[in-house]
Structures are given as C-alpha cells and as structure tokens.
Motif scaffolding. Sequence first.
Motif, short mmCIF file in Angstrom:
data_model
loop_
_atom_site.label_atom_id
_atom_site.label_comp_id
_atom_site.label_asym_id
_atom_site.label_seq_id
_atom_site.Cartn_x
_atom_site.Cartn_y
_atom_site.Cartn_z
N ALA A 1 63.05 17.57 49.45
CA ALA A 1 62.04 17.44 49.97
C ALA A 1 61.29 18.45 49.61
O ALA A 1 59.98 18.13 49.89
CB ALA A 1 62.53 19.41 51.61
N GLU B 1 60.72 6.45 49.62
CA GLU B 1 60.67 7.12 50.69
C GLU B 1 61.72 6.77 52.03
O GLU B 1 62.28 7.95 52.49
CB GLU B 1 59.16 7.26 51.32
CG GLU B 1 57.45 7.45 49.79
CD GLU B 1 56.82 7.16 50.69
OE1 GLU B 1 56.82 6.08 51.15
OE2 GLU B 1 55.65 8.04 49.64
N LYS B 2 62.12 5.28 53.00
CA LYS B 2 62.66 5.20 53.44
C LYS B 2 64.28 5.77 52.94
O LYS B 2 64.82 6.23 54.11
CB LYS B 2 62.78 3.74 53.23
CG LYS B 2 61.61 2.76 54.11
CD LYS B 2 61.67 1.39 53.76
CE LYS B 2 60.01 0.37 54.14
NZ LYS B 2 60.38 -1.27 53.73
N LYS B 3 64.01 5.31 51.84
CA LYS B 3 66.32 5.88 51.84
C LYS B 3 65.93 7.35 52.41
O LYS B 3 66.98 8.37 52.62
CB LYS B 3 66.02 5.87 50.44
CG LYS B 3 67.32 6.23 49.85
CD LYS B 3 68.78 5.58 50.43
CE LYS B 3 69.14 4.75 50.31
NZ LYS B 3 70.29 3.54 51.03
N ILE B 4 64.68 8.30 51.05
CA ILE B 4 65.07 10.28 51.81
C ILE B 4 64.61 9.92 52.73
O ILE B 4 65.29 10.83 53.86
CB ILE B 4 63.45 10.55 50.94
CG1 ILE B 4 64.16 10.59 49.88
CG2 ILE B 4 63.43 12.16 51.64
CD1 ILE B 4 62.57 10.66 48.75
N ALA B 5 64.14 9.27 54.11
CA ALA B 5 63.75 9.96 55.60
C ALA B 5 65.17 9.57 56.11
O ALA B 5 66.18 9.69 57.31
CB ALA B 5 63.50 8.26 56.33
N ASP B 6 66.12 8.20 55.50
CA ASP B 6 67.54 7.78 56.08
C ASP B 6 68.55 8.82 55.66
O ASP B 6 69.25 9.30 56.72
CB ASP B 6 67.69 7.06 55.40
CG ASP B 6 69.30 6.23 56.19
OD1 ASP B 6 69.51 5.99 57.55
OD2 ASP B 6 70.32 6.33 54.86
N PHE C 1 67.99 12.86 55.29
CA PHE C 1 67.21 13.49 56.54
C PHE C 1 67.60 13.36 57.66
O PHE C 1 68.38 14.06 58.45
CB PHE C 1 65.83 14.01 56.29
CG PHE C 1 65.55 14.85 54.99
CD1 PHE C 1 66.02 15.95 55.23
CD2 PHE C 1 64.94 14.43 53.32
CE1 PHE C 1 65.36 17.08 54.06
CE2 PHE C 1 64.94 15.20 52.78
CZ PHE C 1 65.19 16.41 52.82
N ASP C 2 67.93 11.31 58.48
CA ASP C 2 68.53 11.98 59.65
C ASP C 2 69.71 12.19 59.48
O ASP C 2 70.14 12.45 60.94
CB ASP C 2 68.15 10.26 60.00
CG ASP C 2 65.92 10.05 59.92
OD1 ASP C 2 65.74 10.99 60.58
OD2 ASP C 2 65.58 8.66 60.11
N ASN D 1 70.30 15.75 59.74
CA ASN D 1 70.06 16.56 61.17
C ASN D 1 71.32 16.45 61.80
O ASN D 1 71.59 17.23 63.40
CB ASN D 1 69.00 16.55 62.04
CG ASN D 1 67.81 16.16 61.05
OD1 ASN D 1 67.48 17.29 61.18
ND2 ASN D 1 66.78 15.54 60.84
#
Length: 578
Positions: free
Chosen positions: A234, A271-276, A278-279, A282
């Motif tokens: 983050a 950015e895609k890897k970081i989003a994955d 955090f998904d 969660n």
Amino acid sequence: MSETTVKLLCITYILLTITIMIVVFILMRSHNKKRYGEILDTLEREKNLILNANILSELSKVESMINSKDIENKYKEWKRRFDEIKSVDIPNLTDHLILIEDLFTTKKYKEIEPTLAKVELSIYHVKTKANYLLEEIKNLTLSEERNRETVTKLKGKYRNIINTYRENEENYRLIKKPIELQFETIDKLFSAFEIAMEKNSFSEVAKIIKALDDSINNLDIVIDEAPEIILLGARLVPKKMSDIGSLYGKMLKEGYNLDYLAIENNITEAEKKIADIFDRLNVLNLEDSSLELKTISTYFDSIYNDFDRERLAKKDFTELGNSIAAKTKKLYKIASNLNSKIGDIKRDYQIQDDSLRGLNILEVTIKGIMEDYDVIIENARSRNYAFSKLDRELQMLNSRLIKVENNLDSILRMINGYREDENRAKDQLEEIKTLLDQSKEKINSYKLPIIPKRYYVELSEATEAINDMIKELEKKPMVVDVLNTRVDTARDLTLKLYKTTNETVKTASMSEHAIVYGNRYRSTNPRVNQGLNKAEALFFKGNFKESLEDALNAINIVEPGIHGRLLKESKTEYNKNN
C-alpha cells in the motif's frame, strides 16, 4: 590272563556301557521334560494375559457413553470382537497347548518343535488383535480428554492472536472486516465444539477441531505477515513505482533511450500483481504474497541502478566521444602528412618497404573509424539506442583507435629515430674532429725529438674512419644502421689516438724531467752518468718509456727512493702545463 578272566572283563565293559547309556537317556529325558515344561508354562502365561481387565473396563466406559447410533454401533462391533477372542481364539490356543503336552507325554519329540512355532505365532496374532481392539476403544474413551486438551491449547493461541490484533489494530485497517469475520467464525466453532462434546458426537468433534486448527493457524500467519504486506503493497512499493515513473519521464525528456527497460509495461504488471495480492488478502489468503511484493520491490530497486548506469554511460559517452573526435582528426592529419612525405623520407633514408607498408592501411582505417564514429553519434542524437549500449560501442571503437595510434606511433618513432641518429651523428662528427685536432695540436706543441710510429698509424686509422663517417652522412638514401656503426668506429679510433697522444707526451715529459734532475750526479758518479747517457739515447730515438725507466734507475743509485718522488713531481709539472 585266562580265558575266564577275559570273558568277565568283556561282560563288565558291556554292562558299564549299558549303564552309562541308561543314565544319559534318563538325564536327557529329564532335561527335555524340564525345558518343555518351562516353555509350556510361558505360553500358558502369555495366553492368560491376552484378555486383561483393561478391555472390559474400557468397554464398560463406552457402554455408559452411548447416546447416539454411531457410538452404539461401535460398542456392538468391539463387544463382538472381544467375545470372538474370548470364545474362539483363547480356546483354540488352549487346545494347541494341550496338543503339545500330549506330544511330549507320548515322546513325539520331532513334532513338538514345529507345533511350538505355530502356537507361538498364534499367540502373537491373538495378542495383537486384543491390543489393537484396546487401542481403538481407548481412542474413544480418552478422546474427550485429548480433545479438550487440544482445544485448550488452541484457545490460548487464539487469545494471543486477538491480543496482538487489538494492540496493533491500525496496522490491519485494510483487512479489518475479514479478520473480525474470522474471529466470529472461530468463536462459533468453539461453541459448536462444546455442543458436540455434550452429545458425544466424536466424529463431529474431530471435524470441528480440524476446522479450528486450520482457521487459527491461518489467522496466526495473517496477524504475523499482514502488516508487512500492507506496508509494502500500500505504501512502499507504490511510492517506488511513482518515483521510478517520474524519473523515467524526466530522463526521456533529457534524451535517454530506456526502451530496453520496459518501465511502463512493468509498472502496469506490478500494479496488477499488487491488486491481486490485496484481493487475496481480503479473503485472508497470504500465500507467497510477501515474497511477490519483495520481488517487485527488489526489481524497482534495480531500476534505480539502471538509471544511474545510464547517466554514467551518457557522461562517459560524451567525454570519450570528444576524445575520439579530437584524436581521430589528429591521427588522420599525421597519417596524411606522412603519406605525402613518404617519397622524401625514402630518399633520405633507406627504409624497408614492409616498415611503411601499413601507413596507407592506417590512413584508411582511421577514416573508417571516423565514419563509424559519425554513425554512433547520429544514433545518440536520434535516441535509437540506450547510452549504455552506445558507450560500449564507443569503447570498442576507442580500442581500435588505440591500436591504430600505437601502430602509427611505431612508424613515427622509427622515422624520428632515423633523424635523431643523423643529427646525433653530425654532432658527434664535430666532437670527433675537435678531438682529432687536439691530438694533432698536442703532439706538435711538445718538441719531441721523434714522433712514434704508433701515433701515425692510429692517426691514419682515425682519419680514415672520420672520412667514412662523412661519406655515410652524405649518402642518399642514408643507411642509418651503417651510419651508427661508422660513428662508433670513428669515435673509438679517435679516442684511442687521443689517449696515445696524451700518454706519449706525458711519458716524454717525465723522462726529460728525470734526465735533467739526474745531471747533477753525472760528474760524481760514473754509473749514474752511464745510465743517463743510455736514457738520453733512448729519448732521442723516441723510446720514451724505456728512457724514463733507465733515468730513474740511474738516479736511484745515489738517491734511493727517488723513483716515486720524481714520478710525482713529473706528473704534477705535466698536469700544470696541460
């Protein structure tokens, strides 16, 4: 010995042998009876220990726990297996032991051993069945204690997790909701465990404990690793990506080609890897998340190094480019100038063709380097390649140029060497001539009665060598090696003449001085007079060394030790005059 006596001895021997055999047989039978009796007692004891009170006690516990069809079915199955051991297996073992005893009683010893082996194996088999049955029953009767012990440990671990979370709740703000939902799920599992234990639903209890163990262990990992993952994903990594993006744009404006780094694509993929990550975070799935973020962070750290390398490459490229540009122009000018004067050089000096053969090639090579340099500079202006690549190409070009420079320098040193040798030879010619004139002047200035033949021989040799040297200097094209030889020869012969001249004049002067000094003793000592007359005769013949020796020997007759003092005085006077 009589026949009767012999017969009596034979009978006695036979009776003794029979007696010994009977005794041995009785002893062996007694030993076997004792051994087999001990074996039977051991087997009987092991058989009786198979069904111990523990099995009945544990079965009674199970009977009191029956409150479901599942436990009732288990109890019935275990009771059936116990009855089978008690009613079938134990009686069979008893029959086998009776059979062994009968075999022993009837003295069928050959059949006893294999039967014993079978009975031992059967006892082991039945004992294993009984032990396994007891273990199965205990798994149920002791399960409550074990389960509560396990759950107690899990509750302790769970409390530590909750305390850590509450103390650092701000670190988990991004996943606060799924963590607290997981807390609710675990609390419900603990409640479900108590209900299942009250109902003696042991199969359900095992499932609940497994679910608790998995949930608490996973939550423990989340509480331990999530803060670092959240901090990296983050804050730290996005900040690096933003910084890299800004530097990337700035360097593009400054004229850098950074296509090979694929910065934009790699930022998008990161950015895609970081989003994955955090998904998955969660849903409290942290598998490989920390490793992936650290890998991304390390990659962007390496980009800073790439940027620094490009900046340094640009600086080196500019400095080396300016150096190559200046050096190529200088070397091309020198090579062209040499080529234009090669005819004059060949007329002045005899040079092997292969020594100058590479000069034309060098001029062409320098021109080729200049053309390659222009291409590299144009690529830099057009931003076709990264400076790190262009700098490597420029370094290779510089290596070619250094090689050309060394070859050209070798040719220049050779030509300059010839000129230096020529100038040095001319300078030395003047020195040699001066030395020759000094030798002539010195030999003529001293009024010698006769000049030794050796002087004229050496004068002729020196004069001839000087003339040869002059001829070599005037020759076109000049052979420098031969000239150097002529210079060395003329110098050596002239020095030899100069030395001979000095020695001749010096010796003659000393001899004359000794004769003059000895004249005072002529009238008083005939031997001195005779010696001096001989010395004078040798002096006028030009034998100055022998004249000096005879004069000194004559004076030494009246003045012992005068030899050294006269030599010293003569040398002092000679040096003063010269």
